[in-house]
Design an enzyme around this catalytic site. Structure first.
Site, short mmCIF file in Angstrom:
data_model
loop_
_atom_site.label_atom_id
_atom_site.label_comp_id
_atom_site.label_asym_id
_atom_site.label_seq_id
_atom_site.Cartn_x
_atom_site.Cartn_y
_atom_site.Cartn_z
N ARG A 81 0.87 -1.19 0.00
CA ARG A 81 0.00 0.00 0.00
C ARG A 81 0.90 1.23 0.00
O ARG A 81 1.78 1.35 0.85
CB ARG A 81 -0.90 -0.04 1.24
CG ARG A 81 -1.74 1.21 1.46
CD ARG A 81 -2.79 1.37 0.37
NE ARG A 81 -3.83 2.31 0.71
CZ ARG A 81 -3.72 3.63 0.65
NH1 ARG A 81 -2.59 4.19 0.29
NH2 ARG A 81 -4.75 4.39 0.94
N GLU A 101 -11.44 5.15 -5.08
CA GLU A 101 -11.81 3.74 -5.08
C GLU A 101 -12.59 3.41 -6.35
O GLU A 101 -13.09 4.30 -7.04
CB GLU A 101 -12.67 3.42 -3.85
CG GLU A 101 -11.98 3.69 -2.52
CD GLU A 101 -10.70 2.90 -2.32
OE1 GLU A 101 -10.66 1.73 -2.74
OE2 GLU A 101 -9.73 3.45 -1.76
N ARG A 132 -1.16 -5.16 4.62
CA ARG A 132 -0.40 -4.72 3.46
C ARG A 132 0.84 -3.98 3.94
O ARG A 132 0.78 -3.24 4.92
CB ARG A 132 -1.23 -3.79 2.57
CG ARG A 132 -2.50 -4.42 2.04
CD ARG A 132 -3.34 -3.45 1.26
NE ARG A 132 -3.88 -2.40 2.13
CZ ARG A 132 -4.80 -1.51 1.76
NH1 ARG A 132 -5.28 -1.53 0.53
NH2 ARG A 132 -5.23 -0.60 2.61
#
Length: 166
Positions: A83, A91, A128
């Site tokens: 990330r 998104e 992540r």
């Protein structure tokens, strides 16, 4: 007699402590990455290209980007899901999503990327790896902000100040 018990306790403590240390030179989670629909994927090679201390002075680890999940998340061989720290792109379904994803795809997919992993907090709540991503010495987190594809998303603790990238 007490000396014998003290010696036994010390031996047990030494054995217990020695079992708690790791000699893994690459502490990054190397778990496999699950695939999801609507993501850009390149076929990963069988050999890993992870290296510690690449030629870029900022990167701690590097590997080939084999999947772009969206504008701020990629999959890297030997590392897993990464990330981009300090930034947030739209998104899926939001305006700007495809533009940000396309930019990251053009910059990363199939290329070796360098990662400067956030030492203050190296994983997010989705496990992540949080990092600044470099391609050919270019800070992609900063470029996403400069090009208007992302907004600052500063969540302390972090070793990085994304406001300095503006």
């Amino acid at each position: 007699m007490h000396f014998k018990y003290l010696l036994i306790i010390i031996c047990i403590m030494v054995l217990a402590v020695s079992g708690c240390t790791s000699h893994d030179p690459n502490p990054i989670n190397k778990s496999s990455v699950s695939s999801s629909n609507n993501s850009t994927t390149a076929v990963p090679s069988t050999s890993t290209s992870t290296s510690i201390g690449s030629s870029d002075q900022h990167t701690e680890v590097s590997g080939k980007c084999y999947k772009v999940v969206d504008g701020d998340t990629i999959d890297v061989e030997g590392v897993g899901r990464v990330r981009f720290v300090g930034v947030n792109t739209p998104e899926r379904g939001e305006a700007g999503y495809q533009t940000a994803k396309d930019y990251v795809t053009n910059m990363c997919l199939g290329k070796t990327v360098g990662l400067d992993i956030d030492n203050a907090k190296n994983k997010d709540k989705y496990d992540r790896t949080l990092a600044v991503v470099y391609v050919d010495g270019v800070n992609l987190n900063q470029e996403l902000l400069k090009k208007g594809y992302a907004e600052v998303m500063y969540i302390p603790p972090s070793e990085f100040n994304p406001y300095s990238w503006l």
